[in-house]
Design a protein around this motif. Structure first.
Motif, PDB file in Angstrom:
ATOM      1  N   GLY A 279     -38.788  37.319 -14.264  1.00  0.00           N
ATOM      2  CA  GLY A 279     -37.975  37.401 -14.707  1.00  0.00           C
ATOM      3  C   GLY A 279     -36.585  37.717 -14.294  1.00  0.00           C
ATOM      4  N   VAL A 280     -35.730  36.770 -15.080  1.00  0.00           N
ATOM      5  CA  VAL A 280     -34.531  36.071 -14.320  1.00  0.00           C
ATOM      6  C   VAL A 280     -33.563  36.215 -15.433  1.00  0.00           C
ATOM      7  CG1 VAL A 280     -32.933  35.125 -12.626  1.00  0.00           C
ATOM      8  CG2 VAL A 280     -35.912  34.714 -12.612  1.00  0.00           C
ATOM      9  N   ARG A 281     -32.188  36.498 -14.884  1.00  0.00           N
ATOM     10  CA  ARG A 281     -31.401  37.332 -16.347  1.00  0.00           C
ATOM     11  C   ARG A 281     -30.177  35.482 -15.879  1.00  0.00           C
ATOM     12  NH1 ARG A 281     -31.954  41.291 -19.982  1.00  0.00           N
ATOM     13  NH2 ARG A 281     -32.286  43.094 -19.033  1.00  0.00           N
ATOM     14  N   PRO A 282     -29.814  35.472 -17.433  1.00  0.00           N
ATOM     15  CA  PRO A 282     -29.232  34.284 -17.356  1.00  0.00           C
ATOM     16  C   PRO A 282     -27.629  33.789 -16.616  1.00  0.00           C
ATOM     17  CG  PRO A 282     -29.185  34.695 -19.410  1.00  0.00           C
ATOM     18  CD  PRO A 282     -29.836  35.603 -18.639  1.00  0.00           C
ATOM     19  N   GLU A 283     -27.152  35.132 -16.184  1.00  0.00           N
ATOM     20  CA  GLU A 283     -26.189  35.139 -15.158  1.00  0.00           C
ATOM     21  C   GLU A 283     -26.680  35.021 -13.096  1.00  0.00           C
ATOM     22  OE1 GLU A 283     -27.001  39.341 -16.077  1.00  0.00           O
ATOM     23  OE2 GLU A 283     -26.870  37.582 -16.822  1.00  0.00           O
ATOM     24  N   HIS A 284     -28.248  35.056 -13.156  1.00  0.00           N
ATOM     25  CA  HIS A 284     -28.846  35.218 -11.574  1.00  0.00           C
ATOM     26  C   HIS A 284     -29.542  33.405 -11.842  1.00  0.00           C
ATOM     27  CE1 HIS A 284     -28.667  39.439 -12.360  1.00  0.00           C
ATOM     28  NE2 HIS A 284     -27.797  39.673 -11.730  1.00  0.00           N
ATOM     29  N   THR A 296     -35.062  21.300 -10.038  1.00  0.00           N
ATOM     30  CA  THR A 296     -33.846  21.173 -11.089  1.00  0.00           C
ATOM     31  C   THR A 296     -34.160  20.680 -12.420  1.00  0.00           C
ATOM     32  OG1 THR A 296     -34.058  19.836  -8.989  1.00  0.00           O
ATOM     33  CG2 THR A 296     -33.155  18.433 -11.617  1.00  0.00           C
ATOM     34  N   ALA A 297     -33.287  20.687 -13.290  1.00  0.00           N
ATOM     35  CA  ALA A 297     -33.641  21.288 -14.617  1.00  0.00           C
ATOM     36  C   ALA A 297     -32.258  20.217 -15.667  1.00  0.00           C
ATOM     37  CB  ALA A 297     -33.513  22.119 -14.916  1.00  0.00           C
ATOM     38  N   THR A 298     -33.335  19.361 -16.762  1.00  0.00           N
ATOM     39  CA  THR A 298     -32.507  18.817 -17.274  1.00  0.00           C
ATOM     40  C   THR A 298     -31.261  20.027 -18.970  1.00  0.00           C
ATOM     41  OG1 THR A 298     -33.471  16.953 -17.301  1.00  0.00           O
ATOM     42  CG2 THR A 298     -32.426  16.752 -18.606  1.00  0.00           C
ATOM     43  N   VAL A 299     -30.395  19.167 -19.096  1.00  0.00           N
ATOM     44  CA  VAL A 299     -29.608  20.295 -19.711  1.00  0.00           C
ATOM     45  C   VAL A 299     -29.944  19.484 -21.648  1.00  0.00           C
ATOM     46  CG1 VAL A 299     -27.424  20.639 -20.778  1.00  0.00           C
ATOM     47  CG2 VAL A 299     -27.481  20.895 -18.817  1.00  0.00           C
ATOM     48  N   GLU A 300     -29.965  20.611 -21.919  1.00  0.00           N
ATOM     49  CA  GLU A 300     -30.515  20.163 -23.373  1.00  0.00           C
ATOM     50  C   GLU A 300     -29.667  20.754 -24.416  1.00  0.00           C
ATOM     51  OE1 GLU A 300     -33.638  20.709 -26.364  1.00  0.00           O
ATOM     52  OE2 GLU A 300     -33.869  22.238 -25.230  1.00  0.00           O
ATOM     53  N   GLU A 308     -17.351  32.295 -22.109  1.00  0.00           N
ATOM     54  CA  GLU A 308     -18.525  31.878 -20.940  1.00  0.00           C
ATOM     55  C   GLU A 308     -19.375  30.680 -22.178  1.00  0.00           C
ATOM     56  OE1 GLU A 308     -21.660  35.183 -20.747  1.00  0.00           O
ATOM     57  OE2 GLU A 308     -21.867  34.505 -22.617  1.00  0.00           O
ATOM     58  N   SER A 309     -20.665  29.683 -20.855  1.00  0.00           N
ATOM     59  CA  SER A 309     -20.749  28.863 -21.939  1.00  0.00           C
ATOM     60  C   SER A 309     -22.588  29.175 -21.707  1.00  0.00           C
ATOM     61  CB  SER A 309     -20.806  27.253 -21.940  1.00  0.00           C
ATOM     62  OG  SER A 309     -19.122  27.351 -22.096  1.00  0.00           O
ATOM     63  N   LEU A 310     -23.434  29.182 -22.874  1.00  0.00           N
ATOM     64  CA  LEU A 310     -24.356  29.541 -22.054  1.00  0.00           C
ATOM     65  C   LEU A 310     -25.003  27.722 -21.871  1.00  0.00           C
ATOM     66  CD1 LEU A 310     -25.299  31.980 -24.588  1.00  0.00           C
ATOM     67  CD2 LEU A 310     -24.894  32.471 -22.345  1.00  0.00           C
ATOM     68  N   VAL A 311     -26.203  27.612 -21.488  1.00  0.00           N
ATOM     69  CA  VAL A 311     -26.467  26.673 -21.097  1.00  0.00           C
ATOM     70  C   VAL A 311     -28.229  26.715 -21.011  1.00  0.00           C
ATOM     71  CG1 VAL A 311     -26.843  24.460 -18.986  1.00  0.00           C
ATOM     72  CG2 VAL A 311     -24.931  25.518 -19.568  1.00  0.00           C
ATOM     73  N   TYR A 312     -28.894  25.265 -22.014  1.00  0.00           N
ATOM     74  CA  TYR A 312     -30.261  25.740 -22.214  1.00  0.00           C
ATOM     75  C   TYR A 312     -31.223  24.412 -21.537  1.00  0.00           C
ATOM     76  CZ  TYR A 312     -28.929  29.321 -26.029  1.00  0.00           C
ATOM     77  OH  TYR A 312     -28.999  30.713 -26.525  1.00  0.00           O
ATOM     78  N   LEU A 313     -31.679  24.923 -20.470  1.00  0.00           N
ATOM     79  CA  LEU A 313     -32.110  23.953 -19.626  1.00  0.00           C
ATOM     80  C   LEU A 313     -34.374  23.730 -19.689  1.00  0.00           C
ATOM     81  CD1 LEU A 313     -30.937  26.136 -16.901  1.00  0.00           C
ATOM     82  CD2 LEU A 313     -30.169  23.727 -17.136  1.00  0.00           C
ATOM     83  N   THR A 323     -32.725  29.509 -19.738  1.00  0.00           N
ATOM     84  CA  THR A 323     -30.901  30.169 -20.206  1.00  0.00           C
ATOM     85  C   THR A 323     -30.029  30.573 -19.073  1.00  0.00           C
ATOM     86  OG1 THR A 323     -31.641  30.752 -22.630  1.00  0.00           O
ATOM     87  CG2 THR A 323     -29.316  30.891 -22.219  1.00  0.00           C
ATOM     88  N   MET A 324     -29.083  29.939 -18.915  1.00  0.00           N
ATOM     89  CA  MET A 324     -28.609  29.717 -18.133  1.00  0.00           C
ATOM     90  C   MET A 324     -27.088  30.005 -18.344  1.00  0.00           C
ATOM     91  SD  MET A 324     -27.414  27.705 -14.450  1.00  0.00           S
ATOM     92  CE  MET A 324     -26.482  26.432 -15.937  1.00  0.00           C
ATOM     93  N   ARG A 325     -26.064  31.152 -17.638  1.00  0.00           N
ATOM     94  CA  ARG A 325     -24.947  31.533 -18.352  1.00  0.00           C
ATOM     95  C   ARG A 325     -23.598  30.492 -16.619  1.00  0.00           C
ATOM     96  NH1 ARG A 325     -23.876  36.331 -21.484  1.00  0.00           N
ATOM     97  NH2 ARG A 325     -25.732  37.555 -20.859  1.00  0.00           N
ATOM     98  N   VAL A 326     -22.520  30.363 -17.599  1.00  0.00           N
ATOM     99  CA  VAL A 326     -21.576  28.878 -16.551  1.00  0.00           C
ATOM    100  C   VAL A 326     -20.302  29.563 -17.047  1.00  0.00           C
ATOM    101  CG1 VAL A 326     -23.605  27.235 -16.055  1.00  0.00           C
ATOM    102  CG2 VAL A 326     -22.130  26.822 -17.670  1.00  0.00           C
TER     103      VAL A 326
END
Length: 357
Positions: A279-284, A296-300, A308-313, A323-326
């Motif tokens: 389990g990994v939080r988006p900010e981690h 490596t992941a591709t931005v969808e 903030e921006s939420l990036v779905y990979l 999901t990742m926060r940037v």
């Protein structure tokens, strides 16, 4: 002291058991929030505390008094409902003071107490209006005022903000938090909105299928969830889950998922070889700038939310997007291939039954 104790509470409707042995102690002046998905039993539990539903088994204690079979009007509680339930033909002042009128309280005393409540809620200028002339937030204040005037030992809130728009919900959350600071009362609040729970609660009680999954402060539940249910329910957006396998052949345990592997050296955790859920939080999830990437992941999709921006990979090893926060200034866009690292100190591990390792 308005301590509230739930002792092995059960509730059945016919042959269907909806509350399964709830044990909980709520301290005097504590603000406790019940959260969980629809149908989990949180509102039924609140209605049993109020006396609006009978208890199939167990005891409910308020202060030093067993109120399990006491009428709602004798429990020294006040309940604020999702619907405002105001009398449309009465003024705000008459709605707030209605319970005192039923108790044959002298008019001068009713006027004094209504004035005090109105000042507390900052609605003095509304006292002569009828409910149809009020906004949703103002009506909710009146409903809360009608509860305050009874001077209860325990306040019960049943999703009181769900009928309000987003900006009013934020405003009313602040009002309820201020009210809790001013009043010498215990508060129990039901919501399905985990943001409300995180912002208001001293402690959160997470319900699922009539049982308590975990009880703790908002930070405890966010940082140390007891299982995947709590981890996925608390936090917005929710925690990412990645299926992995533990490899301890080299000594220190390593989690392997897809082409990636990360060490899980942690003296407090006991890993057994086999499948786990990470389990990994988006900010981690971090962009590997100057570091060797874990994968490596591709931005969808990129959701730009301002702060903030939420990036779905798409990762290739997980069926669901990660999901990742940037930072909103980051120039990430759909189609980009990103080298990523996990903050290894903030990775959660869950066993096959969902329990935290």
């Amino acid at each position: 002291m308005a301590r509230l104790v739930l002792d092995n509470i059960t509730k059945s409707f016919g042959t269907v058991q909806v509350i399964n042995g709830i044990d909980l102690a709520i301290a005097h002046r504590e603000f406790v929030v019940f959260v969980g998905p629809s149908g989990c039993g949180k509102s039924t539990m609140l209605r049993m505390i109020a006396g609006l539903e009978s208890v199939s088994g167990g005891r409910i204690v308020i202060g030093d008094r067993d109120v399990t079979h006491v009428a709602p009007s004798k429990r020294e509680i006040a309940m604020v409902f999702q619907s405002y339930a105001l009398f449309p033909h009465l003024t705000v002042a008459e709605n707030i003071g209605f319970g005192l009128r039923l108790a044959n309280t002298p008019k001068a005393e009713i006027d004094r107490q209504v004035g005090e409540v109105a000042r507390t809620l900052q609605i003095e200028q509304l006292l002569e209006r009828k409910p149809r002339h009020l906004s949703g937030g103002q009506r909710q204040r009146v409903a809360i005022g009608r509860s305050i005037i009874r001077n209860p030992k325990v306040f019960l809130f049943d999703e009181p903000l769900s009928n309000l728009d987003a900006s009013l919900r934020v405003q009313m959350r602040l009002e309820i938090a201020r009210l809790h600071q001013r009043l010498d009362a215990t508060m129990v609040y039901v919501t399905h909105d985990q943001t409300e729970a995180m912002s208001l609660a001293d402690r959160i009680v997470v319900f699922n299928a009539g049982r308590i999954e975990q009880v703790g402060t908002p930070i405890e539940l966010y940082e140390k969830p007891a299982n995947t249910f709590v981890a996925g329910f608390i936090g917005a957006p929710s925690m990412n889950f990645i299926e992995a396998r533990i490899d301890s052949s080299g000594g220190a345990p390593i989690a392997r998922f897809g082409p990636a592997s990360i060490p899980l050296a942690d003296a407090e955790r006991r890993f057994q070889p086999g499948g786990v859920t990470l389990g990994v939080r988006p900010e981690h999830i971090l962009i590997a700038e100057g570091r060797t990437p874990d994968f490596t992941a591709t931005v969808e999709i990129v959701e730009k939310l301002g702060a903030e921006s939420l990036v779905y990979l798409q990762t290739g090893f997980s069926p669901d997007p990660v999901t990742m926060r940037v930072s909103p200034e980051h120039p990430v866009k759909p189609g980009d291939s990103l080298p990523l690292c996990l903050d290894q100190n903030r990775v959660h591990c869950f066993a096959s039954d969902g329990a935290a390792i």
